[in-house]
Design a protein around this motif. Structure first.
Motif, PDB file in Angstrom:
ATOM      1  N   HIS A   1       0.849  -1.182   0.000  1.00  0.00           N
ATOM      2  CA  HIS A   1       0.000   0.000   0.000  1.00  0.00           C
ATOM      3  C   HIS A   1       0.893   1.243   0.000  1.00  0.00           C
ATOM      4  O   HIS A   1       1.966   1.243   0.616  1.00  0.00           O
ATOM      5  N   ILE A   2       0.436   2.286  -0.682  1.00  0.00           N
ATOM      6  CA  ILE A   2       1.216   3.517  -0.789  1.00  0.00           C
ATOM      7  C   ILE A   2       0.369   4.684  -0.297  1.00  0.00           C
ATOM      8  O   ILE A   2      -0.786   4.844  -0.707  1.00  0.00           O
ATOM      9  N   THR A   3       0.958   5.477   0.580  1.00  0.00           N
ATOM     10  CA  THR A   3       0.266   6.661   1.103  1.00  0.00           C
ATOM     11  C   THR A   3       1.090   7.908   0.793  1.00  0.00           C
ATOM     12  O   THR A   3       2.315   7.844   0.673  1.00  0.00           O
ATOM     13  N   GLY A   4       0.390   9.040   0.670  1.00  0.00           N
ATOM     14  CA  GLY A   4       1.054  10.288   0.333  1.00  0.00           C
ATOM     15  C   GLY A   4       1.116  11.242   1.503  1.00  0.00           C
ATOM     16  O   GLY A   4       1.249  10.826   2.668  1.00  0.00           O
ATOM     17  N   ASP A   5       0.996  12.531   1.200  1.00  0.00           N
ATOM     18  CA  ASP A   5       1.153  13.540   2.243  1.00  0.00           C
ATOM     19  C   ASP A   5      -0.012  13.569   3.227  1.00  0.00           C
ATOM     20  O   ASP A   5       0.151  13.981   4.370  1.00  0.00           O
ATOM     21  N   LYS A   6      -1.197  13.130   2.794  1.00  0.00           N
ATOM     22  CA  LYS A   6      -2.351  13.114   3.698  1.00  0.00           C
ATOM     23  C   LYS A   6      -2.332  11.852   4.558  1.00  0.00           C
ATOM     24  O   LYS A   6      -2.095  10.755   4.049  1.00  0.00           O
ATOM     25  N   PRO A   7      -2.592  11.977   5.853  1.00  0.00           N
ATOM     26  CA  PRO A   7      -2.675  10.776   6.699  1.00  0.00           C
ATOM     27  C   PRO A   7      -3.841   9.891   6.244  1.00  0.00           C
ATOM     28  O   PRO A   7      -4.969  10.357   6.103  1.00  0.00           O
ATOM     29  N   LEU A   8      -3.566   8.620   5.980  1.00  0.00           N
ATOM     30  CA  LEU A   8      -4.593   7.700   5.501  1.00  0.00           C
ATOM     31  C   LEU A   8      -4.589   6.428   6.322  1.00  0.00           C
ATOM     32  O   LEU A   8      -3.544   5.980   6.808  1.00  0.00           O
ATOM     33  N   SER A   9      -5.746   5.830   6.465  1.00  0.00           N
ATOM     34  CA  SER A   9      -5.886   4.582   7.208  1.00  0.00           C
ATOM     35  C   SER A   9      -5.829   3.417   6.242  1.00  0.00           C
ATOM     36  O   SER A   9      -6.497   3.414   5.205  1.00  0.00           O
ATOM     37  N   ILE A  10      -5.005   2.410   6.572  1.00  0.00           N
ATOM     38  CA  ILE A  10      -4.882   1.216   5.747  1.00  0.00           C
ATOM     39  C   ILE A  10      -5.596   0.070   6.433  1.00  0.00           C
ATOM     40  O   ILE A  10      -5.177  -0.406   7.491  1.00  0.00           O
ATOM     41  N   ARG A  11      -6.709  -0.345   5.836  1.00  0.00           N
ATOM     42  CA  ARG A  11      -7.496  -1.461   6.372  1.00  0.00           C
ATOM     43  C   ARG A  11      -7.834  -1.282   7.844  1.00  0.00           C
ATOM     44  O   ARG A  11      -7.698  -2.202   8.652  1.00  0.00           O
ATOM     45  N   ASN A  12      -8.213  -0.069   8.184  1.00  0.00           N
ATOM     46  CA  ASN A  12      -8.660   0.244   9.550  1.00  0.00           C
ATOM     47  C   ASN A  12      -7.609  -0.071  10.613  1.00  0.00           C
ATOM     48  O   ASN A  12      -7.937  -0.397  11.750  1.00  0.00           O
ATOM     49  N   LYS A  13      -6.331   0.044  10.229  1.00  0.00           N
ATOM     50  CA  LYS A  13      -5.256  -0.225  11.179  1.00  0.00           C
ATOM     51  C   LYS A  13      -4.579   1.058  11.650  1.00  0.00           C
ATOM     52  O   LYS A  13      -3.447   1.044  12.109  1.00  0.00           O
ATOM     53  N   GLY A  14      -5.292   2.135  11.524  1.00  0.00           N
ATOM     54  CA  GLY A  14      -4.725   3.405  11.964  1.00  0.00           C
ATOM     55  C   GLY A  14      -4.087   4.151  10.827  1.00  0.00           C
ATOM     56  O   GLY A  14      -3.860   3.616   9.742  1.00  0.00           O
ATOM     57  N   TYR A  15      -3.788   5.405  11.047  1.00  0.00           N
ATOM     58  CA  TYR A  15      -3.230   6.255  10.007  1.00  0.00           C
ATOM     59  C   TYR A  15      -1.743   5.978   9.813  1.00  0.00           C
ATOM     60  O   TYR A  15      -1.007   5.719  10.765  1.00  0.00           O
ATOM     61  N   SER A  16      -1.339   6.042   8.560  1.00  0.00           N
ATOM     62  CA  SER A  16       0.038   5.706   8.211  1.00  0.00           C
ATOM     63  C   SER A  16       0.773   6.927   7.690  1.00  0.00           C
ATOM     64  O   SER A  16       0.186   7.781   7.018  1.00  0.00           O
ATOM     65  N   ALA A  17       2.055   6.995   7.986  1.00  0.00           N
ATOM     66  CA  ALA A  17       2.892   8.067   7.473  1.00  0.00           C
ATOM     67  C   ALA A  17       3.113   7.874   5.973  1.00  0.00           C
ATOM     68  O   ALA A  17       2.917   6.770   5.443  1.00  0.00           O
ATOM     69  N   PRO A  18       3.507   8.925   5.254  1.00  0.00           N
ATOM     70  CA  PRO A  18       3.759   8.776   3.826  1.00  0.00           C
ATOM     71  C   PRO A  18       4.818   7.707   3.562  1.00  0.00           C
ATOM     72  O   PRO A  18       5.830   7.633   4.249  1.00  0.00           O
ATOM     73  N   GLY A  19       4.568   6.872   2.577  1.00  0.00           N
ATOM     74  CA  GLY A  19       5.541   5.841   2.236  1.00  0.00           C
ATOM     75  C   GLY A  19       4.904   4.618   1.623  1.00  0.00           C
ATOM     76  O   GLY A  19       3.724   4.611   1.268  1.00  0.00           O
ATOM     77  N   VAL A  20       5.701   3.561   1.492  1.00  0.00           N
ATOM     78  CA  VAL A  20       5.244   2.280   0.957  1.00  0.00           C
ATOM     79  C   VAL A  20       5.135   1.302   2.112  1.00  0.00           C
ATOM     80  O   VAL A  20       6.084   1.119   2.880  1.00  0.00           O
ATOM     81  N   HIS A  21       3.979   0.662   2.240  1.00  0.00           N
ATOM     82  CA  HIS A  21       3.704  -0.206   3.385  1.00  0.00           C
ATOM     83  C   HIS A  21       3.361  -1.600   2.884  1.00  0.00           C
ATOM     84  O   HIS A  21       2.469  -1.768   2.053  1.00  0.00           O
ATOM     85  N   GLU A  22       4.073  -2.589   3.405  1.00  0.00           N
ATOM     86  CA  GLU A  22       3.776  -3.958   2.998  1.00  0.00           C
ATOM     87  C   GLU A  22       2.452  -4.419   3.594  1.00  0.00           C
ATOM     88  O   GLU A  22       2.052  -3.980   4.677  1.00  0.00           O
ATOM     89  N   ASN A  23       1.788  -5.283   2.858  1.00  0.00           N
ATOM     90  CA  ASN A  23       0.557  -5.895   3.351  1.00  0.00           C
ATOM     91  C   ASN A  23       0.960  -7.187   4.056  1.00  0.00           C
ATOM     92  O   ASN A  23       1.298  -8.161   3.396  1.00  0.00           O
ATOM     93  N   PRO A  24       1.000  -7.202   5.376  1.00  0.00           N
ATOM     94  CA  PRO A  24       1.565  -8.359   6.085  1.00  0.00           C
ATOM     95  C   PRO A  24       0.770  -9.639   5.843  1.00  0.00           C
ATOM     96  O   PRO A  24      -0.431  -9.690   6.042  1.00  0.00           O
ATOM     97  N   ASP A  25       1.429 -10.648   5.353  1.00  0.00           N
ATOM     98  CA  ASP A  25       0.831 -11.976   5.238  1.00  0.00           C
ATOM     99  C   ASP A  25       1.965 -12.998   5.271  1.00  0.00           C
ATOM    100  O   ASP A  25       3.142 -12.662   5.196  1.00  0.00           O
ATOM    101  N   ARG A  26       1.602 -14.250   5.362  1.00  0.00           N
ATOM    102  CA  ARG A  26       2.588 -15.313   5.534  1.00  0.00           C
ATOM    103  C   ARG A  26       3.508 -15.428   4.315  1.00  0.00           C
ATOM    104  O   ARG A  26       4.704 -15.668   4.444  1.00  0.00           O
ATOM    105  N   ALA A  27       2.944 -15.240   3.126  1.00  0.00           N
ATOM    106  CA  ALA A  27       3.736 -15.382   1.907  1.00  0.00           C
ATOM    107  C   ALA A  27       4.852 -14.346   1.853  1.00  0.00           C
ATOM    108  O   ALA A  27       5.999 -14.672   1.538  1.00  0.00           O
ATOM    109  N   LEU A  28       4.528 -13.086   2.154  1.00  0.00           N
ATOM    110  CA  LEU A  28       5.544 -12.042   2.078  1.00  0.00           C
ATOM    111  C   LEU A  28       6.605 -12.223   3.159  1.00  0.00           C
ATOM    112  O   LEU A  28       7.790 -11.968   2.931  1.00  0.00           O
ATOM    113  N   SER A  29       6.197 -12.675   4.335  1.00  0.00           N
ATOM    114  CA  SER A  29       7.171 -12.945   5.398  1.00  0.00           C
ATOM    115  C   SER A  29       8.144 -14.048   4.967  1.00  0.00           C
ATOM    116  O   SER A  29       9.349 -13.956   5.212  1.00  0.00           O
TER     117      SER A  29
END
Length: 441
Positions: A106-134
């Motif tokens: 997931h990618i967020t910009g300058d506006k604070p955004l919530s990713i899947r109702n897990k709270g607001y995220s800082a600007p950047g690229v955020h991995e979607n945590p799952d077993r495969a990616l781990s």
């Protein structure tokens, strides 16, 4: 490793698109993206590069994704589905079979955004945590791991003209370095020079047979990508690599931009495959994914036509994903390539599959939907032909019209004859047809 599917959502000019890069369980080994400037070709390759680099290298490539979101108040998303190759190590769970892994960022910009109702995220690229990616982080996307090969090259790729001090060491690099030239325009691709001089140094010191074989492998692979009459010659005692160009000895830094562009790409790619498959008898024949933005840049049309097939012959199991503005590159990839045209209008950005482009001449390709030119002639010539056609078709011609037609006729006849000469191929076809008719008589 190879890619089966890629998706992009709310990223730059893309609203929501999914692209299949395989057919009937087999990957397209060559994928070409075509579009006008500003339609998202580089964005596609950069997004795939981020996904291939692994979660630990993402922030190094894209520390702050300013301008990446199509709509700033919505989260962007890039997703991919990759297959484990036969030489890619690691077992997922207890199953000793090739695996398919799907994961997203997931990618967020300058506006604070919530990713899947897990709270607001800082600007950047955020991995979607799952077993495969781990699992991939621990077994595939590691700096010193083998297999799972992927690399990306931006449009600004060439060897620097400045003379460098070569340090005789080649330690494995962080995985995200495989994609640096896609994101940093001033990143010189000088690894090619380092590993060749390092191997030459080792051979001179201890004469190791493996080092000799590795250097020969690298030189042969690079020579196979260069035009006829251009090949590696030697390495001087001062650490300069010399090439023979039609019999003339030329140092690397004095070669043209076209030569240095291909040397930088080929040399860097071969070195990285040597690191990824150190025990392979021929690392260039292992599988992986290679991204190349604007493959045609700096290349003469003759080289543009040949470079796809040369790359495919030297690296037959690599899945190449490239962008180009050249009809010669688009046609040269062959009949089993996937060609995608990206279009952009008021309704958004879309993908269109282009069929049978390899069968067409350059003029024909330019005037199909692949490039969308109304005419392959120059604007000035096209204007004269339009005027002539309009006058010729006019029902009631005036005396002035007749004079204009008479004046234009020799020039139009010359244009037609210049663009329809009898070629050697035409003569061979005529001869073949004549022989066939005589045999049937």
């Amino acid at each position: 490793m190879w890619i089966e599917e890629f998706s992009i959502e709310n990223i730059k000019c893309f609203e929501k698109q999914t692209l299949k890069l395989a057919e009937k369980g087999n990957p397209y080994k060559w994928v070409t993206f075509l579009s006008e400037n500003g339609c998202g070709k580089s964005t596609i390759l950069q997004s795939i590069g981020i996904l291939m680099a692994g979660p630990d290298g993402v922030n190094s490539l894209l520390p702050r994704p300013a301008g990446w979101l199509r709509e700033e108040d919505k989260v962007g998303k890039i997703s991919i589905k990759v297959h484990q190759g036969s030489k890619d190590p690691g077992e997922f769970g207890d199953k000793k079979i090739r695996r398919v892994f799907g994961y997203s960022y997931h990618i967020t910009g300058d506006k604070p955004l919530s990713i899947r109702n897990k709270g607001y995220s800082a600007p950047g690229v955020h991995e979607n945590p799952d077993r495969a990616l781990s699992w991939l982080r621990q077994n595939a996307f590691t700096s010193k791991g083998h297999g799972w090969f992927a690399a990306g090259y931006g449009a600004f790729r060439r060897l620097t003209r400045s003379q460098q001090i070569i340090v005789p060491t080649l330690e494995p690099q962080a995985r995200h370095n495989n994609f640096l030239s896609q994101f940093q325009e001033d990143e010189p691709l000088a690894v090619f020079e380092r590993w060749m001089i390092y191997l030459d140094y080792r051979i001179a010191k201890n004469g190791d047979i493996k080092d000799r074989d590795t250097l020969k492998f690298g030189i042969d692979a690079i020579d196979a990508l260069l035009p006829d009459g251009v090949c590696f010659h030697s390495i001087t005692t001062e650490g300069r690599i010399i090439y023979s160009v039609d019999g003339v000895k030329v140092p690397t830094i004095s070669l043209s931009d076209g030569y240095r562009s291909i040397l930088a790409l080929a040399g860097d790619l071969i070195w990285r495959m040597l690191l990824a498959f150190p025990e392979s008898e021929n690392p260039a024949h292992e599988d992986g994914v290679v991204l190349i933005d604007e493959l045609d840049i700096h290349l003469h049309p003759l080289w543009q036509r040949d470079i796809p097939i040369k790359l495919r012959r030297v690296f037959p199991n690599i899945q190449f994903i490239v962008t180009t503005h050249s009809p010669l590159v688009a046609a040269g990839a062959g009949d089993d390539a996937l060609t995608i045209k990206i279009t952009r209008d008021e309704q958004g950005t879309r993908f269109h599959k282009i069929e049978d482009i390899h069968n067409y001449s350059v003029d024909k390709i330019l005037t199909t939907e692949a490039f969308g030119l109304v005419s392959a002639y120059s604007p000035q010539t096209n204007e004269k032909m339009d005027v002539y056609t309009e006058l010729y078709s006019k029902a009631n011609k005036t005396a002035e019209d007749e004079r204009s037609l008479a004046s234009l006729q020799p020039e139009i006849r010359g244009i037609i004859e210049a663009n329809n000469p009898e070629t050697e191929l035409d003569r061979k076809i005529d001869s073949f047809i004549e022989d066939f008719i005589n045999d049937q008589a």
